[in-house]
Write a protein that holds these residues in place. Sequence first.
Motif, mmCIF file in Angstrom:
data_model
loop_
_atom_site.group_PDB
_atom_site.id
_atom_site.type_symbol
_atom_site.label_atom_id
_atom_site.label_comp_id
_atom_site.label_asym_id
_atom_site.label_seq_id
_atom_site.Cartn_x
_atom_site.Cartn_y
_atom_site.Cartn_z
ATOM 1 N N ALA A 251 0.721 -0.906 -0.085
ATOM 2 C CA ALA A 251 0.070 0.109 -0.066
ATOM 3 C C ALA A 251 0.665 1.228 0.168
ATOM 4 O O ALA A 251 0.384 2.057 -0.990
ATOM 5 C CB ALA A 251 -1.234 0.430 1.462
ATOM 6 N N ASP A 252 1.996 1.626 0.953
ATOM 7 C CA ASP A 252 3.151 2.260 0.610
ATOM 8 C C ASP A 252 3.570 2.359 -0.146
ATOM 9 O O ASP A 252 3.819 4.060 -0.453
ATOM 10 C CB ASP A 252 3.674 1.732 1.927
ATOM 11 C CG ASP A 252 3.247 3.274 3.217
ATOM 12 O OD1 ASP A 252 2.949 3.706 3.097
ATOM 13 O OD2 ASP A 252 3.382 2.412 4.559
ATOM 14 N N ALA A 253 3.917 1.420 -1.451
ATOM 15 C CA ALA A 253 5.204 1.150 -2.499
ATOM 16 C C ALA A 253 3.826 2.128 -3.594
ATOM 17 O O ALA A 253 3.774 2.994 -4.056
ATOM 18 C CB ALA A 253 5.051 0.094 -3.470
ATOM 19 N N VAL A 254 2.033 2.197 -3.448
ATOM 20 C CA VAL A 254 1.185 2.685 -4.159
ATOM 21 C C VAL A 254 0.966 4.170 -3.694
ATOM 22 O O VAL A 254 0.969 5.112 -4.314
ATOM 23 C CB VAL A 254 0.038 1.893 -4.456
ATOM 24 C CG1 VAL A 254 -1.086 2.525 -5.098
ATOM 25 C CG2 VAL A 254 0.325 0.366 -4.899
ATOM 26 N N PHE A 255 0.664 4.148 -2.611
ATOM 27 C CA PHE A 255 -0.192 5.180 -2.276
ATOM 28 C C PHE A 255 1.040 6.207 -2.162
ATOM 29 O O PHE A 255 0.952 8.071 -1.550
ATOM 30 C CB PHE A 255 -0.786 5.541 -0.781
ATOM 31 C CG PHE A 255 -1.704 4.962 -1.490
ATOM 32 C CD1 PHE A 255 -3.215 5.926 -1.615
ATOM 33 C CD2 PHE A 255 -1.979 3.758 -0.962
ATOM 34 C CE1 PHE A 255 -4.091 5.067 -2.221
ATOM 35 C CE2 PHE A 255 -3.352 2.601 -1.581
ATOM 36 C CZ PHE A 255 -4.792 3.697 -1.716
ATOM 37 N N GLY A 256 2.687 5.667 -0.991
ATOM 38 C CA GLY A 256 3.225 6.624 -0.573
ATOM 39 C C GLY A 256 4.419 7.115 -1.498
ATOM 40 O O GLY A 256 3.691 7.980 -2.982
ATOM 41 N N ASP A 257 5.424 7.723 -1.475
ATOM 42 C CA ASP A 257 6.345 8.382 -2.103
ATOM 43 C C ASP A 257 6.617 7.987 -3.616
ATOM 44 O O ASP A 257 6.845 8.808 -4.710
ATOM 45 C CB ASP A 257 7.736 8.943 -1.753
ATOM 46 C CG ASP A 257 7.859 9.407 -0.733
ATOM 47 O OD1 ASP A 257 6.374 10.134 0.063
ATOM 48 O OD2 ASP A 257 8.912 9.549 0.264
ATOM 49 N N GLY A 258 6.551 7.010 -3.794
ATOM 50 C CA GLY A 258 6.419 6.814 -5.190
ATOM 51 C C GLY A 258 7.992 6.546 -5.513
ATOM 52 O O GLY A 258 8.496 6.132 -7.190
ATOM 53 N N LYS A 259 9.116 6.399 -4.839
ATOM 54 C CA LYS A 259 10.445 5.961 -4.911
ATOM 55 C C LYS A 259 10.404 5.282 -5.772
ATOM 56 O O LYS A 259 11.678 4.561 -6.573
ATOM 57 C CB LYS A 259 11.081 6.351 -3.696
ATOM 58 C CG LYS A 259 11.637 7.888 -4.650
ATOM 59 C CD LYS A 259 12.043 8.037 -2.423
ATOM 60 C CE LYS A 259 12.474 9.820 -2.429
ATOM 61 N NZ LYS A 259 13.545 9.805 -1.328
ATOM 62 N N ASP A 260 10.250 4.287 -4.567
ATOM 63 C CA ASP A 260 11.236 2.752 -5.850
ATOM 64 C C ASP A 260 9.617 2.245 -6.430
ATOM 65 O O ASP A 260 8.319 0.589 -6.634
ATOM 66 C CB ASP A 260 10.354 1.579 -4.079
ATOM 67 C CG ASP A 260 11.482 0.088 -4.403
ATOM 68 O OD1 ASP A 260 10.942 -0.619 -6.090
ATOM 69 O OD2 ASP A 260 11.475 -0.634 -3.766
ATOM 70 N N VAL A 261 9.810 2.030 -7.344
ATOM 71 C CA VAL A 261 9.152 2.335 -9.123
ATOM 72 C C VAL A 261 9.050 0.457 -9.276
ATOM 73 O O VAL A 261 7.288 0.136 -9.572
ATOM 74 C CB VAL A 261 10.089 2.493 -10.194
ATOM 75 C CG1 VAL A 261 8.695 2.511 -11.262
ATOM 76 C CG2 VAL A 261 9.938 4.113 -10.256
ATOM 77 N N GLU A 262 10.093 -0.623 -8.603
ATOM 78 C CA GLU A 262 9.247 -1.134 -8.758
ATOM 79 C C GLU A 262 8.603 -1.901 -7.765
ATOM 80 O O GLU A 262 7.801 -2.811 -8.426
ATOM 81 C CB GLU A 262 11.112 -2.600 -8.376
ATOM 82 C CG GLU A 262 10.695 -3.702 -9.430
ATOM 83 C CD GLU A 262 12.322 -3.998 -9.470
ATOM 84 O OE1 GLU A 262 13.667 -3.447 -9.214
ATOM 85 O OE2 GLU A 262 12.108 -5.744 -9.246
ATOM 86 N N LYS A 263 8.830 -1.922 -6.933
ATOM 87 C CA LYS A 263 7.889 -1.692 -5.721
ATOM 88 C C LYS A 263 6.397 -1.445 -6.377
ATOM 89 O O LYS A 263 5.330 -2.330 -5.601
ATOM 90 C CB LYS A 263 7.825 -1.203 -4.517
ATOM 91 C CG LYS A 263 9.049 -3.388 -3.289
ATOM 92 C CD LYS A 263 9.508 -2.295 -1.768
ATOM 93 C CE LYS A 263 9.221 -3.281 -1.424
ATOM 94 N NZ LYS A 263 10.221 -2.532 -0.092
ATOM 95 N N ARG A 264 5.992 -0.527 -6.546
ATOM 96 C CA ARG A 264 4.894 0.025 -7.016
ATOM 97 C C ARG A 264 4.446 -0.653 -8.184
ATOM 98 O O ARG A 264 3.242 -1.265 -7.963
ATOM 99 C CB ARG A 264 5.670 1.620 -7.052
ATOM 100 C CG ARG A 264 3.774 2.362 -7.608
ATOM 101 C CD ARG A 264 3.887 3.782 -7.290
ATOM 102 N NE ARG A 264 5.160 5.120 -7.935
ATOM 103 C CZ ARG A 264 4.760 4.827 -8.962
ATOM 104 N NH1 ARG A 264 3.813 4.957 -9.884
ATOM 105 N NH2 ARG A 264 6.221 5.577 -9.977
ATOM 106 N N CYS A 265 5.546 -1.071 -8.507
ATOM 107 C CA CYS A 265 4.597 -1.754 -10.592
ATOM 108 C C CYS A 265 3.799 -2.493 -9.533
ATOM 109 O O CYS A 265 2.664 -3.808 -10.251
ATOM 110 C CB CYS A 265 5.384 -1.782 -10.959
ATOM 111 S SG CYS A 265 5.249 -2.600 -12.948
ATOM 112 N N ALA A 266 5.108 -3.926 -9.505
ATOM 113 C CA ALA A 266 4.332 -5.075 -8.321
ATOM 114 C C ALA A 266 2.870 -4.836 -7.779
ATOM 115 O O ALA A 266 2.009 -6.099 -7.619
ATOM 116 C CB ALA A 266 5.830 -5.358 -7.871
ATOM 117 N N ALA A 267 2.827 -4.013 -6.773
ATOM 118 C CA ALA A 267 1.639 -3.636 -6.062
ATOM 119 C C ALA A 267 0.320 -2.941 -7.332
ATOM 120 O O ALA A 267 -0.713 -4.039 -7.357
ATOM 121 C CB ALA A 267 2.015 -2.573 -5.344
#
Lengths: 174, 343
Positions: free
Chosen positions: B269-285
């Motif tokens: 959830a933080d990967a999606v809603f947060g700073d979004g710096k870790d693009v890989e994690k955000r993409c996976a989520a």
Amino acid sequence: MRTGETVFMKESEHLIEQAKGQNADAFTELMQLRMKDMYRVAFAILMNDEDAADAIQETILTCWEKLPSLKHTAYFQTWQTRILINHCYDIRRKRAPLTGLEEWEEPSAWDHYNVEWKEALAGVGEAYRVVLILYYSEGYRIREIAELLKRPVSTVKTQLARGREQMAHYYTEQ
Amino acid sequence: MKEKERILFDENLEIPDIVSKKAETAFLQIRQSQERKNDMERDMERDMENEMTRELRSTKKRHTGVKAAVAAAAAFAVLVAVSGAVGGVPGQHAHTDSVPDIDLADASSATDGVAAETETIEKKFALALKEAKDEQARELKTGKPVAIKPDWASSWVICGDEEGNYSYCLALPVVCEGEDIDSVTYSINKGAFEIVEAKGASIVADMKKYDGTINAGSIGGGMDETVGEQMDVTTAYCTAFTLDYACQSSETTWINMVKDQIFLSDDEADAVFGDGKDVEKRCAAMQKLIDGLSVTCTVHFTDGTEQTAQLAINAVMGTAKELGIENAVDPDVEDVFFIFERD
């Protein structure tokens, strides 16, 4: 209309009406009344005084241009905040995002008063900052924030809750 | 939130010098433009006054001129009436020699010819993504996925509750192009379509309603910023809907794909809603949210035949440049994109 807006409207309704008629003096006074609110929101999104200043400058010019077409004077504040947020996101899209404390612009020597505020904001994630500012500082309701940020109400609720958590964590560490 | 934290947000801030200076610059620009406008208005008023004075001075002379003009117009009218009586037919528009009259029987046989010819040609249709009215449609071809812009709120929204249940709402800006197409039906394999339309201006010809409720975000409607008024919209949920080929989109219709009750961990959830710096994690989520999502497009031709195409939707990492998104603000910045791929 939210409570903060009602108070603002009582104080400035005549200024808005005059500014709508392209009265530059009234418009300047109106913008000066809104300056701190604009700065809070712009800084929360951009985390940089210079970018915040650019966003506010653009907002002033846009408001001057579009104000005569604003149908409902009662929504002036929300309308203006929306314009400001749009300009902030435009600026942010054009520049590399500055989010973490380590990247945050060092305040100048005279700007000691804002240091604590800026540090606290920098301890909160980018997506949550503007929601916290709009909610706690500007007094918008969740539904209004959702409308302003074009996000669903449930997203704003989630972001507010997560922002609170990060804020609490920041104070625990202090 | 503790009182201390609340006070921090209510603090009276000092306006930095740079903000005051830039605001002053804007005010100066406004005053200058206002002065220019006032000058122009004054000039125009003066010009009009001068013009009126000139006209008043030449009134007598112009009266004579008017009489001559009236006489000439009367003579011309007589000539026109005479030529109409000789060559014209009442109730018909005059044709010039260069534009031949069209024989309706000929036109009908010509159309039949075209229809007969198309029957022998294999029917084809194209699907394309078109995100805005003034944008060029980007064709979806097999093996060539097309990405929608990574714009939170205009292309997609993700939201959730504190128990870890999340939902997505993803725009479906697909248009179909081809010949002899009567209508197009879209169906979805999970969740539902969310159709947001201005009241009384629906373009949906038919729909199969979604059996249940979905608590997800929404794209469409909103506030008309110029008038400060909320757009009056209706929202419907369905698993399939049909559009007439001739009317596949409108400025007041938004078609989205929605699903709720998807679990995300706090990290995701933080990967999606947060700073979004870790693009890989955000993409996976984000991929986890929409995993396996597909839309079937069934094209109904005017002769009663049908053809289908499948669209798979996935989240990928990349840059706008790599994904061929034109006019992107940050063409080289790595981000997460939703891509549409035709089978």
